[in-house]
Design a protein around this motif. Sequence first.
Motif, mmCIF file in Angstrom:
data_model
loop_
_atom_site.group_PDB
_atom_site.id
_atom_site.type_symbol
_atom_site.label_atom_id
_atom_site.label_comp_id
_atom_site.label_asym_id
_atom_site.label_seq_id
_atom_site.Cartn_x
_atom_site.Cartn_y
_atom_site.Cartn_z
ATOM 1 N N TYR A 25 70.900 91.393 14.318
ATOM 2 C CA TYR A 25 70.516 90.122 13.687
ATOM 3 C C TYR A 25 70.412 89.019 14.737
ATOM 4 C CZ TYR A 25 70.805 86.024 10.646
ATOM 5 O OH TYR A 25 70.573 84.832 10.030
ATOM 6 N N VAL B 296 76.382 93.330 0.336
ATOM 7 C CA VAL B 296 75.994 92.028 0.886
ATOM 8 C C VAL B 296 74.821 92.297 1.810
ATOM 9 C CG1 VAL B 296 76.712 90.031 2.238
ATOM 10 C CG2 VAL B 296 78.347 91.159 0.716
ATOM 11 N N GLY B 297 73.634 91.894 1.368
ATOM 12 C CA GLY B 297 72.435 92.296 2.082
ATOM 13 C C GLY B 297 72.284 93.805 1.988
ATOM 14 N N VAL C 82 80.010 87.381 7.760
ATOM 15 C CA VAL C 82 78.548 87.407 7.842
ATOM 16 C C VAL C 82 78.089 86.339 8.823
ATOM 17 C CG1 VAL C 82 78.225 88.244 5.476
ATOM 18 C CG2 VAL C 82 78.333 85.771 5.924
ATOM 19 N N HIS D 125 72.398 84.758 2.196
ATOM 20 C CA HIS D 125 72.633 86.191 1.987
ATOM 21 C C HIS D 125 72.532 86.514 0.500
ATOM 22 C CE1 HIS D 125 74.200 86.728 6.109
ATOM 23 N NE2 HIS D 125 74.643 85.491 5.945
ATOM 24 N N GLU D 126 72.067 87.724 0.224
ATOM 25 C CA GLU D 126 72.063 88.204 -1.160
ATOM 26 C C GLU D 126 73.308 89.036 -1.394
ATOM 27 O OE1 GLU D 126 69.315 90.501 -4.480
ATOM 28 O OE2 GLU D 126 68.875 90.762 -2.347
ATOM 29 N N GLN E 193 72.121 84.732 -4.544
ATOM 30 C CA GLN E 193 71.940 84.327 -3.166
ATOM 31 C C GLN E 193 72.910 83.201 -2.844
ATOM 32 O OE1 GLN E 193 67.802 83.431 -2.269
ATOM 33 N NE2 GLN E 193 67.540 85.511 -1.485
#
Length: 464
Positions: free
Chosen positions: A254, A331-332, A425, A430-431, A447
Amino acid sequence: MLTPILRSILTIGLLFLTGCATYSDRNLAARQDLRRGDFGGAERKLNGLLGVESSRDLPRGFGSETALTLLERATVLQAMGEYRLSARDFTAAEKELEFLDIANDTVGEIGKYIFSDDSTIYKTGPTEKLHLNALNMINYLALGELEGARVEARRFQVMRKYLSDYFPDEPHGAFGSYLAGYVFEKSGEAETALRHYDEVLSQVDAPSLEAPIRRLAARTSYRTPRIEAVLARGTMPASHREEAVSFEGALATYHEGSASHLEEGEILVIVKTGTVPVKQAARIPIGAALGLASNYVSGDTKLLEYGLFKVVSYPELIPHQNVFTGGTLRVGERAAPLSTLTEVSQEIVSEYEKVKPKIVGAALTRMIVRAASAETARAAGNRQSSALGFLAAALVEGTLVAMDKPDTRSWTMLPARVQIARVQVPAGVHEVRVDLRGRSFGSLSRQVEVPPGGFAVVDFTTLR
């Protein structure tokens, strides 16, 4: 021909034998909406019970069960993500609720309250009070307001100490202790946070606390055997190490694809499923009732042999057939472990079992009074005929039985189970998704934006 007294008895008997709805009957329609997942329908029905047009409104006055109904609405509003309104309702309800002291009860006081009917102000038990403050912490955390969350954390601790002092060998709201620790951790109060986390460890395994405890321990000398054990381990369990390595790789990828390095934050995920057992009027044979509650009965039990009604009416907890019992978290693209911290239903049942003998004893005592009244009426009727004496006794006892409705009020929409996860995170959006399981399957997603070095709280509540 019936005498004036017997005619009056008959008239009153017919009126009371028609009965009236109990609290659990009155909010049944709202609970049925929740079972279908219709939060809006439940909200509207609760507004009707409160006598208001909208959840923006508080009731103008408080009757015997207004505060309890406000608790129900606060729970539904939290499930709908209306955290500000939910916090307001919880706070307003708490100010009006009276407390049922089960630890210091003098013999018979709890039983008298349970059978004093719905005209008295509802008294919340310690477990309900404990979870009220825990749920309100969620509201303030979701709003990012640590000051309000600290107030609820301190109120939670007062009730938790009450329960741990009198019932030390039982679990008491581990998820509330977890939230309180989280509140003080994020407030920079390391020792207070560790004290709450130690409470969690005294009740359940909580792998997600190991890293926070090591970080906090570097800032304070506070130690307990459980905290020392965490520090002695020094590293996470193998399964968590593998997960951490996997996530670190994803995090590095990322960062490589980003224009700039973003500081990490944290997401706290709370998953609440189902609702607790509901009180309903139930009956138990006299013999079984005497076996359960003989120490709490006053009066001549021989009178019960003459009564026409051979069962005792009392409030019993009836398990709710919950649709969901838990779930898995993502998470994601990353799976994250959910830990079950509190089986609220079990705590509610355990508390009720402590007072049940006193409740049944009060019911038997009232039954003895009914039997004595019936025998008096029988004697009066027998002066005219034995048939009239039987009718008079039956009417008196039947009328008193119909009037003797046990109080079925309780917090019916209190969630049954609480699971928690915390996930590191990168800052950003983030979803968060929970795949629910149980009698059926479903999913919830949201989200959330995490600020650099900050945190976000995501609450998923099914109430079904």
